[in-house]
Design a protein around this motif. Sequence first.
Motif, PDB file in Angstrom:
ATOM      1  N   GLU A  76       0.821  -1.223   0.000  1.00  0.00           N
ATOM      2  CA  GLU A  76       0.000   0.000   0.000  1.00  0.00           C
ATOM      3  C   GLU A  76       0.849   1.265   0.000  1.00  0.00           C
ATOM      4  O   GLU A  76       0.494   2.262  -0.619  1.00  0.00           O
ATOM      5  CB  GLU A  76      -0.926   0.008   1.223  1.00  0.00           C
ATOM      6  N   ARG A  77       1.979   1.230   0.686  1.00  0.00           N
ATOM      7  CA  ARG A  77       2.848   2.413   0.758  1.00  0.00           C
ATOM      8  C   ARG A  77       3.791   2.505  -0.439  1.00  0.00           C
ATOM      9  O   ARG A  77       4.596   3.425  -0.507  1.00  0.00           O
ATOM     10  CB  ARG A  77       3.652   2.388   2.058  1.00  0.00           C
ATOM     11  N   GLY A  78       3.716   1.524  -1.335  1.00  0.00           N
ATOM     12  CA  GLY A  78       4.554   1.558  -2.522  1.00  0.00           C
ATOM     13  C   GLY A  78       5.983   1.091  -2.296  1.00  0.00           C
ATOM     14  O   GLY A  78       6.837   1.253  -3.166  1.00  0.00           O
ATOM     15  N   GLU A  79       6.241   0.486  -1.163  1.00  0.00           N
ATOM     16  CA  GLU A  79       7.592   0.004  -0.875  1.00  0.00           C
ATOM     17  C   GLU A  79       7.862  -1.359  -1.504  1.00  0.00           C
ATOM     18  O   GLU A  79       9.024  -1.717  -1.724  1.00  0.00           O
ATOM     19  CB  GLU A  79       7.799  -0.100   0.647  1.00  0.00           C
ATOM     20  N   LEU A  80       6.800  -2.121  -1.746  1.00  0.00           N
ATOM     21  CA  LEU A  80       6.922  -3.461  -2.327  1.00  0.00           C
ATOM     22  C   LEU A  80       6.150  -3.508  -3.638  1.00  0.00           C
ATOM     23  O   LEU A  80       5.210  -2.737  -3.845  1.00  0.00           O
ATOM     24  CB  LEU A  80       6.367  -4.518  -1.363  1.00  0.00           C
ATOM     25  N   LYS A  81       6.540  -4.432  -4.505  1.00  0.00           N
ATOM     26  CA  LYS A  81       5.856  -4.616  -5.781  1.00  0.00           C
ATOM     27  C   LYS A  81       4.377  -4.869  -5.520  1.00  0.00           C
ATOM     28  O   LYS A  81       4.013  -5.585  -4.590  1.00  0.00           O
ATOM     29  CB  LYS A  81       6.459  -5.801  -6.537  1.00  0.00           C
ATOM     30  N   ASN A  82       3.526  -4.302  -6.363  1.00  0.00           N
ATOM     31  CA  ASN A  82       2.086  -4.410  -6.097  1.00  0.00           C
ATOM     32  C   ASN A  82       1.475  -5.726  -6.561  1.00  0.00           C
ATOM     33  O   ASN A  82       0.323  -6.002  -6.269  1.00  0.00           O
ATOM     34  CB  ASN A  82       1.328  -3.221  -6.697  1.00  0.00           C
ATOM     35  N   ASN A  83       2.212  -6.559  -7.274  1.00  0.00           N
ATOM     36  CA  ASN A  83       1.657  -7.817  -7.764  1.00  0.00           C
ATOM     37  C   ASN A  83       2.236  -9.029  -7.030  1.00  0.00           C
ATOM     38  O   ASN A  83       2.251 -10.134  -7.558  1.00  0.00           O
ATOM     39  CB  ASN A  83       1.910  -7.951  -9.264  1.00  0.00           C
ATOM     40  N   LEU A  84       2.686  -8.819  -5.813  1.00  0.00           N
ATOM     41  CA  LEU A  84       3.308  -9.905  -5.050  1.00  0.00           C
ATOM     42  C   LEU A  84       2.304 -10.977  -4.652  1.00  0.00           C
ATOM     43  O   LEU A  84       1.149 -10.678  -4.325  1.00  0.00           O
ATOM     44  CB  LEU A  84       3.944  -9.362  -3.774  1.00  0.00           C
ATOM     45  N   ASP A  85       2.762 -12.212  -4.622  1.00  0.00           N
ATOM     46  CA  ASP A  85       2.015 -13.312  -4.037  1.00  0.00           C
ATOM     47  C   ASP A  85       2.375 -13.269  -2.538  1.00  0.00           C
ATOM     48  O   ASP A  85       3.476 -13.667  -2.141  1.00  0.00           O
ATOM     49  CB  ASP A  85       2.447 -14.636  -4.672  1.00  0.00           C
ATOM     50  N   ILE A  86       1.477 -12.755  -1.735  1.00  0.00           N
ATOM     51  CA  ILE A  86       1.774 -12.492  -0.322  1.00  0.00           C
ATOM     52  C   ILE A  86       2.064 -13.782   0.437  1.00  0.00           C
ATOM     53  O   ILE A  86       2.966 -13.825   1.277  1.00  0.00           O
ATOM     54  CB  ILE A  86       0.641 -11.679   0.328  1.00  0.00           C
ATOM     55  N   GLU A  87       1.332 -14.849   0.145  1.00  0.00           N
ATOM     56  CA  GLU A  87       1.581 -16.126   0.826  1.00  0.00           C
ATOM     57  C   GLU A  87       2.982 -16.639   0.512  1.00  0.00           C
ATOM     58  O   GLU A  87       3.702 -17.107   1.396  1.00  0.00           O
ATOM     59  CB  GLU A  87       0.522 -17.166   0.432  1.00  0.00           C
ATOM     60  N   LEU A  88       3.368 -16.537  -0.760  1.00  0.00           N
ATOM     61  CA  LEU A  88       4.697 -16.976  -1.164  1.00  0.00           C
ATOM     62  C   LEU A  88       5.779 -16.116  -0.500  1.00  0.00           C
ATOM     63  O   LEU A  88       6.792 -16.646  -0.023  1.00  0.00           O
ATOM     64  CB  LEU A  88       4.834 -16.916  -2.690  1.00  0.00           C
ATOM     65  N   CYS A  89       5.554 -14.812  -0.415  1.00  0.00           N
ATOM     66  CA  CYS A  89       6.517 -13.925   0.251  1.00  0.00           C
ATOM     67  C   CYS A  89       6.659 -14.285   1.731  1.00  0.00           C
ATOM     68  O   CYS A  89       7.766 -14.273   2.267  1.00  0.00           O
ATOM     69  CB  CYS A  89       6.093 -12.467   0.113  1.00  0.00           C
ATOM     70  N   THR A  90       5.557 -14.604   2.361  1.00  0.00           N
ATOM     71  CA  THR A  90       5.599 -15.003   3.763  1.00  0.00           C
ATOM     72  C   THR A  90       6.439 -16.261   3.931  1.00  0.00           C
ATOM     73  O   THR A  90       7.299 -16.337   4.809  1.00  0.00           O
ATOM     74  CB  THR A  90       4.164 -15.229   4.298  1.00  0.00           C
ATOM     75  N   ASP A  91       6.219 -17.237   3.060  1.00  0.00           N
ATOM     76  CA  ASP A  91       7.017 -18.462   3.111  1.00  0.00           C
ATOM     77  C   ASP A  91       8.486 -18.179   2.831  1.00  0.00           C
ATOM     78  O   ASP A  91       9.369 -18.744   3.484  1.00  0.00           O
ATOM     79  CB  ASP A  91       6.501 -19.483   2.093  1.00  0.00           C
ATOM     80  N   LEU A  92       8.740 -17.304   1.872  1.00  0.00           N
ATOM     81  CA  LEU A  92      10.101 -16.962   1.478  1.00  0.00           C
ATOM     82  C   LEU A  92      10.883 -16.339   2.635  1.00  0.00           C
ATOM     83  O   LEU A  92      12.053 -16.654   2.849  1.00  0.00           O
ATOM     84  CB  LEU A  92      10.060 -15.993   0.288  1.00  0.00           C
ATOM     85  N   ILE A  93      10.226 -15.496   3.397  1.00  0.00           N
ATOM     86  CA  ILE A  93      10.902 -14.786   4.487  1.00  0.00           C
ATOM     87  C   ILE A  93      10.963 -15.624   5.763  1.00  0.00           C
ATOM     88  O   ILE A  93      12.015 -15.717   6.396  1.00  0.00           O
ATOM     89  CB  ILE A  93      10.211 -13.429   4.757  1.00  0.00           C
ATOM     90  N   TYR A  94       9.852 -16.235   6.148  1.00  0.00           N
ATOM     91  CA  TYR A  94       9.789 -16.909   7.446  1.00  0.00           C
ATOM     92  C   TYR A  94      10.115 -18.404   7.380  1.00  0.00           C
ATOM     93  O   TYR A  94      10.572 -18.984   8.355  1.00  0.00           O
ATOM     94  CB  TYR A  94       8.417 -16.690   8.091  1.00  0.00           C
ATOM     95  N   GLY A  95       9.864 -19.026   6.229  1.00  0.00           N
ATOM     96  CA  GLY A  95      10.100 -20.460   6.086  1.00  0.00           C
ATOM     97  C   GLY A  95      11.526 -20.892   6.404  1.00  0.00           C
ATOM     98  O   GLY A  95      11.728 -21.891   7.108  1.00  0.00           O
ATOM     99  N   PRO A  96      12.549 -20.166   5.918  1.00  0.00           N
ATOM    100  CA  PRO A  96      13.928 -20.582   6.217  1.00  0.00           C
ATOM    101  C   PRO A  96      14.273 -20.580   7.706  1.00  0.00           C
ATOM    102  O   PRO A  96      15.119 -21.362   8.147  1.00  0.00           O
ATOM    103  CB  PRO A  96      14.778 -19.558   5.452  1.00  0.00           C
ATOM    104  N   ILE A  97      13.613 -19.737   8.475  1.00  0.00           N
ATOM    105  CA  ILE A  97      13.855 -19.726   9.925  1.00  0.00           C
ATOM    106  C   ILE A  97      13.427 -21.073  10.511  1.00  0.00           C
ATOM    107  O   ILE A  97      14.170 -21.707  11.260  1.00  0.00           O
ATOM    108  CB  ILE A  97      13.108 -18.555  10.597  1.00  0.00           C
ATOM    109  N   PHE A  98      12.231 -21.516  10.136  1.00  0.00           N
ATOM    110  CA  PHE A  98      11.741 -22.796  10.647  1.00  0.00           C
ATOM    111  C   PHE A  98      12.540 -23.958  10.070  1.00  0.00           C
ATOM    112  O   PHE A  98      12.769 -24.950  10.754  1.00  0.00           O
ATOM    113  CB  PHE A  98      10.241 -22.959  10.346  1.00  0.00           C
ATOM    114  N   TYR A  99      12.986 -23.841   8.825  1.00  0.00           N
ATOM    115  CA  TYR A  99      13.787 -24.901   8.212  1.00  0.00           C
ATOM    116  C   TYR A  99      15.079 -25.111   8.993  1.00  0.00           C
ATOM    117  O   TYR A  99      15.437 -26.241   9.329  1.00  0.00           O
ATOM    118  CB  TYR A  99      14.076 -24.541   6.747  1.00  0.00           C
TER     119      TYR A  99
END
Length: 192
Positions: free
Chosen positions: A141-164
């Motif tokens: 919304e603030r224009g800091e991230l691409k507007n066509n992101l797959d939010i679920e995939l981004c969440t996995d991308l950022i947080y998944g490696p921590i759990f891995y």
Amino acid sequence: MQGKKGRPRNVETQNAILSASYSLLLENGFGGVTVEKIADRAKVSKATIYKWWPNKAAVVMDGFMSTATARLPVPDTGSVFDDILIHATNLLKFLTSREGIIITQLLGEGQFDPALAEAYRTRYFRPRRMEARKLIERGIERGELKNNLDIELCTDLIYGPIFYRLLVTGDQLDESYVQQLVKTAFAGIRSS
């Protein structure tokens, strides 16, 4: 908290039950907690617990969440990068704390206990994912991230490696790793 319909919960009794379930969880792990032990420690009947929670897993997860939620605030610094870095770092600190290690135990137990697996997905992981989702949506919304992101995939991308690393590889998991992880993820999701 999801309880059965009926009389409203007495807050003092509810807090005693949650506190008892949490302290027993820390002392004995999930396998060592029973509704009988929770009732005994909270000085209530088992019927009182079952009136408000459908099973042991639900009351234990609610007891755990009553503590975990306070330790995992959702930041709003005005920068999505800083917010996610703080959020992911707080998650790391919690997961590697004495209390957070309970999550790994619960995940293990959940492989054999479907009620527990559903309880930790519903009461712990889904709320954390919603927090991350809101942070990413705010960045879009603030224009800091691409507007066509797959939010679920981004969440996995950022947080998944921590759990891995926490659950699978056992590789070093510290703040510098989380910082590098978030920085690398943002290289692909930041708006131009």
